[in-house]
Each structure stands twice: as structure tokens, then as C-alpha cells.
Scaffold this motif. Structure first.
Motif, PDB file in Angstrom:
ATOM      1  N   ILE A 231       0.842  -1.202   0.000  1.00 23.51           N
ATOM      2  CA  ILE A 231       0.000   0.000   0.000  1.00 23.51           C
ATOM      3  C   ILE A 231       0.875   1.250   0.000  1.00 23.51           C
ATOM      4  CG2 ILE A 231      -1.596   1.333   1.429  1.00 23.51           C
ATOM      5  CD1 ILE A 231      -3.009  -1.258   2.107  1.00 23.51           C
ATOM      6  N   GLY A 232       1.999   1.189   0.714  1.00 20.93           N
ATOM      7  CA  GLY A 232       2.900   2.340   0.751  1.00 20.93           C
ATOM      8  C   GLY A 232       3.416   2.716  -0.618  1.00 20.93           C
ATOM      9  N   ILE A 233       3.771   1.721  -1.428  1.00 21.96           N
ATOM     10  CA  ILE A 233       4.339   2.030  -2.741  1.00 21.96           C
ATOM     11  C   ILE A 233       3.261   2.529  -3.700  1.00 21.96           C
ATOM     12  CG2 ILE A 233       4.157  -0.150  -4.049  1.00 21.96           C
ATOM     13  CD1 ILE A 233       7.320   0.330  -4.429  1.00 21.96           C
ATOM     14  N   TYR A 234       2.000   2.129  -3.470  1.00 27.31           N
ATOM     15  CA  TYR A 234       0.909   2.686  -4.292  1.00 27.31           C
ATOM     16  C   TYR A 234       0.785   4.180  -4.050  1.00 27.31           C
ATOM     17  CZ  TYR A 234      -3.780   4.315  -5.331  1.00 27.31           C
ATOM     18  OH  TYR A 234      -4.841   5.077  -5.766  1.00 27.31           O
ATOM     19  N   PHE A 235       0.778   4.587  -2.775  1.00 24.78           N
ATOM     20  CA  PHE A 235       0.638   6.017  -2.480  1.00 24.78           C
ATOM     21  C   PHE A 235       1.878   6.789  -2.892  1.00 24.78           C
ATOM     22  CE2 PHE A 235      -2.847   4.557   0.249  1.00 24.78           C
ATOM     23  CZ  PHE A 235      -3.810   5.494  -0.084  1.00 24.78           C
ATOM     24  N   GLY A 239       1.433   9.768  -5.505  1.00 22.41           N
ATOM     25  CA  GLY A 239       1.945  11.095  -5.182  1.00 22.41           C
ATOM     26  C   GLY A 239       2.935  11.592  -6.214  1.00 22.41           C
ATOM     27  N   PHE A 240       3.829  10.704  -6.673  1.00 26.93           N
ATOM     28  CA  PHE A 240       4.813  11.097  -7.684  1.00 26.93           C
ATOM     29  C   PHE A 240       4.130  11.423  -9.011  1.00 26.93           C
ATOM     30  CE2 PHE A 240       7.847  10.095 -11.072  1.00 26.93           C
ATOM     31  CZ  PHE A 240       8.910  10.900 -10.698  1.00 26.93           C
ATOM     32  N   TYR A 241       3.155  10.628  -9.389  1.00 28.60           N
ATOM     33  CA  TYR A 241       2.386  10.869 -10.622  1.00 28.60           C
ATOM     34  C   TYR A 241       1.700  12.229 -10.555  1.00 28.60           C
ATOM     35  CZ  TYR A 241      -1.557  10.133 -13.889  1.00 28.60           C
ATOM     36  OH  TYR A 241      -2.504  10.257 -14.884  1.00 28.60           O
ATOM     37  N   GLY A 322       4.853  13.486 -25.224  1.00 32.42           N
ATOM     38  CA  GLY A 322       5.625  12.283 -25.533  1.00 32.42           C
ATOM     39  C   GLY A 322       6.912  12.230 -24.726  1.00 32.42           C
ATOM     40  N   ILE A 323       7.541  13.386 -24.531  1.00 30.02           N
ATOM     41  CA  ILE A 323       8.774  13.460 -23.737  1.00 30.02           C
ATOM     42  C   ILE A 323       8.438  13.394 -22.243  1.00 30.02           C
ATOM     43  CG2 ILE A 323      10.787  14.894 -23.196  1.00 30.02           C
ATOM     44  CD1 ILE A 323      10.487  16.044 -26.066  1.00 30.02           C
ATOM     45  N   TRP A 324       7.340  14.059 -21.850  1.00 32.98           N
ATOM     46  CA  TRP A 324       6.933  14.056 -20.434  1.00 32.98           C
ATOM     47  C   TRP A 324       6.687  12.636 -19.936  1.00 32.98           C
ATOM     48  CZ3 TRP A 324       2.492  12.154 -18.162  1.00 32.98           C
ATOM     49  CH2 TRP A 324       2.286  12.498 -16.828  1.00 32.98           C
ATOM     50  N   VAL A 325       6.034  11.822 -20.754  1.00 36.11           N
ATOM     51  CA  VAL A 325       5.751  10.446 -20.360  1.00 36.11           C
ATOM     52  C   VAL A 325       7.042   9.704 -20.058  1.00 36.11           C
ATOM     53  CG1 VAL A 325       4.933   8.224 -21.217  1.00 36.11           C
ATOM     54  CG2 VAL A 325       3.545  10.238 -21.551  1.00 36.11           C
ATOM     55  N   THR A 326       8.056   9.902 -20.903  1.00 34.56           N
ATOM     56  CA  THR A 326       9.349   9.247 -20.682  1.00 34.56           C
ATOM     57  C   THR A 326       9.990   9.728 -19.383  1.00 34.56           C
ATOM     58  OG1 THR A 326       9.652   9.089 -23.061  1.00 34.56           O
ATOM     59  CG2 THR A 326      11.599   8.772 -21.695  1.00 34.56           C
ATOM     60  N   LEU A 327       9.964  11.052 -19.171  1.00 36.31           N
ATOM     61  CA  LEU A 327      10.536  11.598 -17.941  1.00 36.31           C
ATOM     62  C   LEU A 327       9.812  11.039 -16.717  1.00 36.31           C
ATOM     63  CD1 LEU A 327      10.999  15.343 -18.969  1.00 36.31           C
ATOM     64  CD2 LEU A 327      12.796  13.649 -18.618  1.00 36.31           C
ATOM     65  N   PHE A 328       8.491  10.957 -16.800  1.00 29.08           N
ATOM     66  CA  PHE A 328       7.705  10.429 -15.682  1.00 29.08           C
ATOM     67  C   PHE A 328       8.107   8.991 -15.364  1.00 29.08           C
ATOM     68  CE2 PHE A 328       3.805   7.814 -14.897  1.00 29.08           C
ATOM     69  CZ  PHE A 328       3.731   8.055 -13.535  1.00 29.08           C
ATOM     70  N   LEU A 329       8.176   8.146 -16.387  1.00 23.91           N
ATOM     71  CA  LEU A 329       8.482   6.735 -16.152  1.00 23.91           C
ATOM     72  C   LEU A 329       9.924   6.537 -15.687  1.00 23.91           C
ATOM     73  CD1 LEU A 329       6.661   5.144 -19.215  1.00 23.91           C
ATOM     74  CD2 LEU A 329       5.919   5.129 -16.831  1.00 23.91           C
ATOM     75  N   GLU A 330      10.862   7.299 -16.241  1.00 29.08           N
ATOM     76  CA  GLU A 330      12.269   7.151 -15.850  1.00 29.08           C
ATOM     77  C   GLU A 330      12.521   7.679 -14.444  1.00 29.08           C
ATOM     78  OE1 GLU A 330      14.614   5.479 -17.484  1.00 29.08           O
ATOM     79  OE2 GLU A 330      13.011   4.957 -18.877  1.00 29.08           O
ATOM     80  N   LEU A 627      -7.216  18.605 -15.493  1.00 28.75           N
ATOM     81  CA  LEU A 627      -8.339  17.872 -14.901  1.00 28.75           C
ATOM     82  C   LEU A 627      -7.834  16.698 -14.073  1.00 28.75           C
ATOM     83  CD1 LEU A 627     -11.092  17.640 -17.678  1.00 28.75           C
ATOM     84  CD2 LEU A 627     -11.114  19.041 -15.617  1.00 28.75           C
ATOM     85  N   ALA A 628      -6.852  15.974 -14.625  1.00 33.97           N
ATOM     86  CA  ALA A 628      -6.289  14.821 -13.909  1.00 33.97           C
ATOM     87  C   ALA A 628      -5.588  15.265 -12.629  1.00 33.97           C
ATOM     88  CB  ALA A 628      -5.308  14.080 -14.818  1.00 33.97           C
ATOM     89  N   LEU A 629      -4.885  16.396 -12.685  1.00 36.64           N
ATOM     90  CA  LEU A 629      -4.188  16.906 -11.496  1.00 36.64           C
ATOM     91  C   LEU A 629      -5.173  17.236 -10.383  1.00 36.64           C
ATOM     92  CD1 LEU A 629      -1.623  18.008 -10.079  1.00 36.64           C
ATOM     93  CD2 LEU A 629      -2.098  20.212 -11.177  1.00 36.64           C
ATOM     94  N   MET A 630      -6.246  17.946 -10.723  1.00 38.96           N
ATOM     95  CA  MET A 630      -7.241  18.293  -9.703  1.00 38.96           C
ATOM     96  C   MET A 630      -7.894  17.036  -9.135  1.00 38.96           C
ATOM     97  SD  MET A 630      -9.024  21.796 -11.152  1.00 38.96           S
ATOM     98  CE  MET A 630      -9.619  21.066 -12.676  1.00 38.96           C
ATOM     99  N   ASN A 631      -8.165  16.076 -10.003  1.00 38.57           N
ATOM    100  CA  ASN A 631      -8.750  14.819  -9.523  1.00 38.57           C
ATOM    101  C   ASN A 631      -7.788  14.085  -8.593  1.00 38.57           C
ATOM    102  OD1 ASN A 631     -10.698  12.358  -9.866  1.00 38.57           O
ATOM    103  ND2 ASN A 631      -8.666  11.567 -10.347  1.00 38.57           N
ATOM    104  N   ASN A 632      -6.500  14.048  -8.942  1.00 43.98           N
ATOM    105  CA  ASN A 632      -5.543  13.267  -8.160  1.00 43.98           C
ATOM    106  C   ASN A 632      -5.256  13.896  -6.803  1.00 43.98           C
ATOM    107  OD1 ASN A 632      -5.505  11.664 -10.378  1.00 43.98           O
ATOM    108  ND2 ASN A 632      -3.314  11.731 -10.710  1.00 43.98           N
ATOM    109  N   ILE A 633      -5.277  15.219  -6.735  1.00 45.86           N
ATOM    110  CA  ILE A 633      -5.129  15.879  -5.436  1.00 45.86           C
ATOM    111  C   ILE A 633      -6.258  15.439  -4.511  1.00 45.86           C
ATOM    112  CG2 ILE A 633      -5.256  18.112  -4.263  1.00 45.86           C
ATOM    113  CD1 ILE A 633      -3.799  19.318  -6.689  1.00 45.86           C
TER     114      ILE A 633
END
Length: 822
Positions: A231-235, A239-241, A322-330, A627-633
């Protein structure tokens, strides 16, 4: 309100409950209850049990305590790492800019509830090696409940028809027991009176689970300590996402504002709105027979608003994402590597509980064969049985995916049917003005179809969740990990088709196979295929994406927050009549909702589907990351609130990564480059405008003037066949223009109504653009991935240092022992 037995020393590590309803079912299960209390746990006879009935006299609770000998035996079996020495590696140098982040920080005691230690796998023979100050607190409550749960899932309780019966899950399924759960350590809104309680639940609620703390960092170490690493690694991932979404949301908002501020400079919408240009262009009817001719300037407002999402910033944002996705995953890989070190998961392969055989597998597989590795006899499922089960499973999955596609086709038929109705309703020849300047027939159809599609998505989702679990159970996966992976792939495949099929239709199929007056394309030889708005299909894709994405997020938050709260309120209504001092900790937790083994699975699935929306179709809607950011907060606080206040405490489990979801995210990241390239090329109007600007414009002062007149093909009304010809033509129009971009020769040309050379130039430009954009983005993606190491250099050094010191400590210990024996 205590988690201890009456002696105040022994901790209640697990609780089993059963219902005595004094009926035949009880007589049937009476033996099971007695045998469970006496003989079920024959492997661990030192476990302590105590039964007690609830205040209503119907529910009985069996409270379980794991003594020290049990804990150390299974700590060795489960390879649990425990402290051997306090960490003496100097902490990282503080960043001077950290003071700017002080308002976002939590107290140190909350962020790091335990000192940092060097650890080693526990061994019963080397107990003096470990830092055992107090046996009652050496193993944390989450470790204790994980050990007890491991015992409960594997202990036999009887035989039936020669088959061994074992596992608490089976007893829960057949109704012998109604619940099995570890206890929360206190009430979430106040601290426990018992001084021995840690009150970590209260701390989590006050510092993490309240929405007013949305701007604060998450206490990941405390979450891990209380709920376990899984559960810790999910949060940590969520949070990082969310943090990374902030960057995408800012850039997307800038691109949207660029479109907003340049609306007045859009030459295409200016020409459409100009009474002397758009007002004089007569458009062909939007449907057969019933629809009438209309003027192009009636779509003025929709063409202006389409510029918000269809401009040069669209191309930039598609490449950026396309670049952001790579930065996020790396960067997530780096963050994950740091967590693996900090949470003692470096040498963790997969928890034995995940890799060992599932009790259901052992119970259902009667045949045995020798394991070549362990050289022990193990149950196995014959190849023929596996093949039959996989055929049934594959056929069921294929049927349900076909059902989704059929429902999408039904929505398309709905679109085609009501499109004609909206078109005939919203156009009239006398004023040639629509009912509303913004609501065109195309947009009205898209909005209603999107809402209908969302309802169908939710219904199919509800049904398939149960089907997916049933067919996965029917396959009898060998291990818990295999079970989760199979269920994950089934659910993701279904939801991928369910949520994205309508967006793929609008993006890549709508308006692409229309034909032309006199040779229209029909679905089932009855409904004429839809045409895009004169301003393009992109705004319709934006509408579809907004409704499905926003609707899913709103519905998801209602399901996650409101439904458990209502269920708990309803379940506690009787308990409120009793004095608080009679409402025990185990009864309070019994009345909460069950998080379940698949609780985390649904959380990941929800976020991964959202990730698809903001990557696969982001070229059509730059505000999607916002929209995704507001939802995730909100999502972080909703998830933490429901886990802390509305659900029983989940059994702690280990995990060193987000598992198969990592591969799914990688696959979606690659697919997103392709889909966004195709959206920019074929759905937006950018490439035709650029081709006209550089190759066909005749006005040097205003290169884009004349674009609308150039892109709308001419059709001679006298060439209409009876099937398509409108009933009325009161103003005796001679020619009309095609609604969509279609470059065809005029009726007086020898190649009348065939595609012009400009059409082929544009098609070549689109294909060239796709190839160039994909190669550029992929090259940058692979270069960025190569440049960013998966494990930070300082973490590598710390891992090597810890391994060296741990080996040194163990070596010195063995040497000391040898000297004592000599």
C-alpha cells in the motif's frame, strides 16, 4: 477500546468472527468452528485464542495472539529483515532551496517514525545479533498481522472425501467464518486511552487523510509501517504521478491560453463568420431528403471555439507529452529504487506469500508431481485441464470484448439516427440560422452520444468486473502473483476497449469514410455516415474526452467516498444505542467495510485508465492533465480517508514495485506517440492549413485567406440522386459545398468529383508528418531514457556500503561465536 487482551500484555494480532444464528446452517458449520479453535492451527500450537460474543449476542469473535516463538519462526520462513545496527551512513546534504518547501513539510516524527537501521534477514539461531530491546515491540503490528495471516491461509482444518481442507479463505467462502482481519490501533478521531497503543491511525488521519492537508507531503514511511509496503508504494506512485502532472498541467494550460488569446487571429473562423464569405457559401444538406441547405456562417461560434484546441500549440503539446511520459516513467524508476533501499526491499525478489502456491490451487489440484527444484511432490494442473480452462476463459473474454464493440456500434447507429433528426431540426431555410450559434447538429449529436456512451461504459464495467474475477478463479492460477497478473491483464484489456473505443472512433473514423453527394457511404445500407463539423472533428473529440474522463472521475470519487460512508453509517446505527465503553475495538472494526485483496488493484486500474486519457488523446485536449491533477489531489485524500476511517485495516503485504502496471504504462507511453501523431495529422486541421499556406496560397499579404473556399468542394445540385435530394429548395440553389474537408474536382471538370492533386499532396504531408513526429519523439524518448539511470548513484553507493557493513557484522558475529565454542 484496546488492542490487547485483558492482561494488557498480549496483543490481539488478528480477529475471526462468526455468526450464531441458531439455524441449520449453524449446526452444519458447528464442527468447523470447534475444530478451528482447537485443531486448525496444529502447525502453530503456541497461538493463543480467546472467544467472546458481541453485545447483540449473535456475533462471536475469536481473537488471536502470536507469541514470540511463533513470530520468530515465521519471520525466518518469510525472510523478514530486522535491525542489526543503526545506520551510520551520513544523510544527504540539505538543499538550500528546501526552506522554500517548508510549508509543504510534515513534522519529522510523522515523516520518519522509526530510526534508520542496517537490516538482515531474521534467523532464530542468531537472535542476539539483532537489536531486540523489547520482544513485544520488536515486530511491528503490520509484520505481526502478516505473519498470522500467512499461518491462517495455510493451516489445515479437516478432510473431505480424502482431500485436505485448509485456509481461512475457504472458511470465509463457505460461511463458517464471517470475517478475518487485523485491528486498527485506535479510533481515528481520538487517541486511545491505553498508553501501549501506538495511535498511528490517529496520526495518519490528522496529518494525511484530511482534505485540508492536500498541500502537504505524504508520510510514506508511516503509511508503510502501518499498512505495509504494498500500500505504501501505491501512495508513493500516486503522489509522484500527481507531482509530475503539475508540470504537464502548467504547459497544457499555457497551450490552451495561447489558443484563447489567438482566437481573433484565426483566419479560418474569420472567413466562416464573414457574411460576405461564409454567409454566401451554401452547404449541402446534413441528411437525406428531410434536411435543407444551410449557410456556412451558421457554424461561426463552433469554428471559433475549435481554435482553442486546434492550433500550432497542439503540435508542441503533443511532442511535449511524448517526452513528459518518458521523464515520468524514468524518474519514477529512480524514485522506486530509492524506496527499495529505504524500505529494505533491495534483495526482495517477491514475497514468499506471493510466489508460493495458492491454497485454492492446492485444494483443487488433486494430481501431484515432483518439483525439479525442491525435489518435493507438489500439486499440479494437467495440461489438458489448463487448455480447456484457457479456451473457456479466452472465449469469455472475446465475447465480452465483442459485446463492448457491439455497444459502440449501437452508439454509432444512435449517432447516425439522431444526427439526421438534429440536422433537420436545427436548420431552416427561411433564416438559415441554427437554434443556437454554438450548438451545431454535429456537436449536439456528439454530446448526447457521449453521455449515452458513458452510461453504457459504467454498466458494462459493473458486469465485467464480476465476470473477470470468475474466469480468473476458473483458470486456477498457481500463485497469488500469477492470479493478480492474469486478472490485471483481463481487466485492463476490457477497460481499454470500454473507455477508449468511442474516442478512437471520433478521432480516427468519424468523417473519414463519408463519400460525397450522390455517392454517400451508408452503415448497414441505411444510415448515412457522419460528417465532421466544418471546423473539424477535433472539438468533438474534445467533447467526448471531457465527458467520459470527467464523468468517470466524478463517479469514481462518489463510489469511493460516499458509498462506504453510507454503508458504515447504516451498519453502525444499532451500535450507537450502546454505551461507548461496550463498543469494543474488534466490534468497531468488524462494522467497517472490507478493503479486500483486490482493493489496491482497482485503485491502480483507475489511475492507469486516467493515464491513458491524458496521454493517448492529449493532442485534442491540452486541459486533460489539469483535470487529472485536480482529480488526483482529491484522489490521494479520498483514498487515504477511506482507508483510514471507512475500511478495516488491510493485511500488510510487501511489494518492491508497482508490478505489471509498470509494463502497461510503458506500452501506453509508446502507443500515445502514435495516437497523438495520427490525431494531429488526420483529426486536426493543421496539415491541410500548412499545405495551403506553403503551396496553394495566392495572397502574399494574407497567406491563409481563401483557405475555406479552397477546401470545401463544389457539388451541382442537379446531380443529386432521388435518395439524397432534399424535398425543398425554395431559393433554387444551383450548387452546394461539402461540409467536410474534401478536395474534389468541380462538376464542370473532366474528372468531376474525383480527388484533386491537392488531396494527394495533403495525404502525403500527413503521412510524412506522422513518420517525422514519431521518429523525433521516439529518438528523444530513448535518448532521455538512456541518459537517466534507473538507480541514482548515491543509492547505489549506499546499497554497496550497507551490504559490506552487514556482511562484516555477520562475519564478526560468526567469528565471535566460533571463539566461544573453542
Amino acid at each position: 477500546d484496546s488492542i490487547f487482551f485483558r492482561d494488557g500484555v498480549r496483543r490481539i494480532d488478528f480477529v475471526l468472527s462468526y455468526v450464531d444464528d441458531l439455524n441449520k446452517e449453524w449446526e452444519k458449520n458447528n464442527y468447523s468452528h470447534k475444530s478451528c479453535n482447537k485443531t486448525q492451527f496444529s502447525l502453530m500450537s503456541d497461538l493463543t485464542f480467546l472467544g467472546q460474543e458481541s453485545e447483540d449476542g449473535k456475533i462471536y469473535f475469536v481473537k488471536i495472539h502470536a507469541p514470540w516463538e511463533v513470530l520468530i519462526t515465521y519471520a525466518e520462513v518469510l525472510n523478514i529483515k530486522v535491525p542489526i545496527k543503526e545506520n551510520d551512513i551520513p544523510s544527504a546534504v540539505e538543499n538550500p532551496l528546501d526552506c522554500l518547501l517548508a510549508p509543504l513539510r510534515l513534522p519529522e516524527k510523522v515523516m520518519h517514525p522509526e530510526p534508520d537501521y542496517f537490516t538482515a534477514p531474521f534467523s532464530k539461531e542468531k537472535q542476539e545479533l539483532y537489536l531486540i530491546n523489547d520482544e513485544s515491540t520488536f515486530f511491528s503490528p503490520s509484520m505481526r498481522n502478516r505473519i498470522v495471516n500467512y499461518i491462517l491461509t495455510r493451516c489445515p482444518y479437516g478432510t473431505e472425501e480424502g482431500k485436505k481442507k485448509f485456509g481461512i479463505k475457504r472458511l470465509l467462502n463457505n460461511g463458517t467464518y464471517s470475517a478475518a482481519y487485523p485491528l486498527h490501533d485506535c479510533q481515528y478521531w481520538k487517541k486511545a486511552n491505553d498508553p501501549n497503543c501506538d495511535n498511528e491511525r490517529y496520526t495518519l488521519y490528522m496529518e494525511w487523510a484530511r482534505f485540508l492537508r492536500f498541500y502537504k507531503e505524504q508520510p510514506l514511511d508511516l503509511i508503510r509501517k502501518y499498512y505495509g509496503e504494498k500500500i505504501g508504494i501505491y501512495f508513493a506512485w500516486l503522489g509522484f504521478y500527481t507531482e509530475m502532472l503539475f508540470l504537464a498541467a502548467v504547459v497544457g494550460l499555457i497551450c490552451f491560453l495561447y489558443g484563447l488569446f489567438t482566437m481573433d487571429e484565426n483566419m479560418s473562423s474569420k472567413e466562416i463568420c464573414d457574411p460576405a464569405i461564409g454567409g454566401e457559401i451554401i452547404m449541402c444538406p446534413l441528411c437525406d431528403r428531410e434536411c435543407e441547405y444551410w449557410r456556412l456562417n451558421t457554424t461561426c461560434e463552433s469554428s471559433e471555439y475549435s481554435h482553442l484546441f486546434d492550433n500550432v500549440a497542439t503540435l508542441f503539446f503533443a511532442i511535449f507529452m511524448g517526452i513528459w511520459v518518458t521523464l515520468f516513467l524514468e524518474f519514477w524508476k529512480r524514485r522506486q529504487a530509492r524506496l527499495k533501499y529505504e524500505w529494505d526491499l533491495v534483495d526482495f525478489e517477491e514475497e514468499q506469500q506471493q510466489l508460493q502456491l495458492r491454497p485454492e490451487y492446492e485444494a483443487k489440484c488433486t494430481q501431484k508431481k515432483k518439483n525439479p527444484v525442491t525435489q518435493e511432490m507438489e500439486p499440479y494442473l494437467p495440461i489438458t485441464s489448463q487448455a480447456v480452462r484457457f479456451c473457456i476463459s479466452g472465449t469469455t473474454v472475446l465475447f465480452w470484448v465483442s459485446l463492448i464493440i457491439a455497444s459502440m456500434i449501437a452508439v454509432i447507429v444512435y449517432r447516425l439516427a439522431v444526427y439526421a433528426a438534429f440536422a433537420s431540426l436545427m436548420e431552416n431555410t427561411q433564416s438559415l440560422q441554427p437554434i443556437s450559434g454554438l450548438l451545431t447538429p454535429q456537436l449536439a449529436t456528439s454530446v448526447t452520444a457521449s453521455c449515452l456512451n458513458f452510461v453504457i461504459i459504467m454498466i458494462l464495467n459493473f458486469l465485467y468486473e464480476r465476470i473477470a474475477i470468475w474466469i480468473t478463479d476458473m483458470e486456477i492460477p498457481r500463485t497469488h502473483m500469477e492470479y493478480e497478473n492474469r486478472l490485471t491483464m483481463k481487466m485492463f484489456l476490457f477497460q481499454f476497449v470500454n473507455y477508449y473505443s468511442s474516442c478512437f472512433y471520433v478521432a480516427f473514423f468519424k468523417g473519414k469514410f463519408v463519400g460525397y453527394p450522390g455517392a454517400y457511404t451508408y452503415m448497414f445500407n441505411r444510415w448515412r455516415n457522419e460528417e465532421c463539423d466544418p471546423a473539424g472533428c477535433l472539438i468533438e473529440l474534445t467533447t467526448q474526452l471531457t465527458i467520459v474522463m470527467a464523468g468517470k472521475q466524478i463517479w469514481g470519487n462518489i463510489q469511493e467516498a460516499v458509498v462506504p460512508w453510507i454503508c458504515n453509517w447504516w451498519g453502525r446505527r444499532k451500535a450507537r444505542n450502546n454505551p461507548e465503553n461496550l463498543y469494543s475495538r474488534w466490534e468497531q472494526d468488524h462494522d467497517l467495510q472490507i478493503f479486500g485483496a483486490l482493493g489496491l488493484f482497482y485503485e491502480y486500474l483507475e489511475m492507469v485508465i486516467q493515464f491513458g486519457f491524458i496521454t493517448l488523446f492529449v493532442a485534442s485536449f491540452p486541459l486533460a492533465p489539469l483535470l487529472a491533477l485536480m482529480n488526483n489531489i482529491l484522489e490521494i485524500r479520498v483514498d487515504s480517508w477511506k482507508l483510514t476511517t471507512q475500511y478495516r485495516r488491510p493485511v500488510a503485504a510487501k511489494a518492491h514495485s508497482i508490478g505489471v502496471w509498470q509494463e502497461i504504462l510503458n506500452g501506453m507511453a509508446i502507443l500515445s506517440v502514435v495516437t497523438n501523431a495520427f490525431i494531429v495529422a488526420f483529426t486536426s486541421d493543421m496539415i491541410p492549413r500548412l499545405v495551403y499556406y506553403y503551396a496553394y496560397s495566392e495572397n502574399e499579404d494574407s497567406p491563409m485567406s481563401g483557405y475555406i473556399n479552397n477546401s470545401l468542394s463544389v457539388f451541382q445540385i442537379s446531380d443529386f440522386p432521388d435518395r439524397n435530394k432534399p424535398k425543398l429548395n425554395p431559393e433554387n440553389f444551383v450548387i452546394c459545398r461539402l461540409v467536410y474537408r474534401d478536395y474534389r474536382y468541380p462538376p464542370d471538370h473532366e474528372r468531376r468529383y474525383l480527388h484533386t492533386m491537392q488531396f494527394w499532396h495533403i495525404l502525403a504531408a500527413k503521412l510524412a508528418f506522422i513518420i517525422i513526429m514519431e521518429h523525433v519523439v521516439f529518438i528523444v524518448k530513448f535518448f532521455v531514457a538512456w541518459m537517466i539511470p534507473d538507480v541514482p548513484a548515491d543509492v547505489k553507493a549506499k546499497i554497496k556500503r550497507e551490504k559490506y557493513l552487514t556482511q562484516k557484522i555477520l562475519h564478526e558475529y560468526e567469528l565471535e561465536k566460533l571463539k566461544e565454542r573453542l
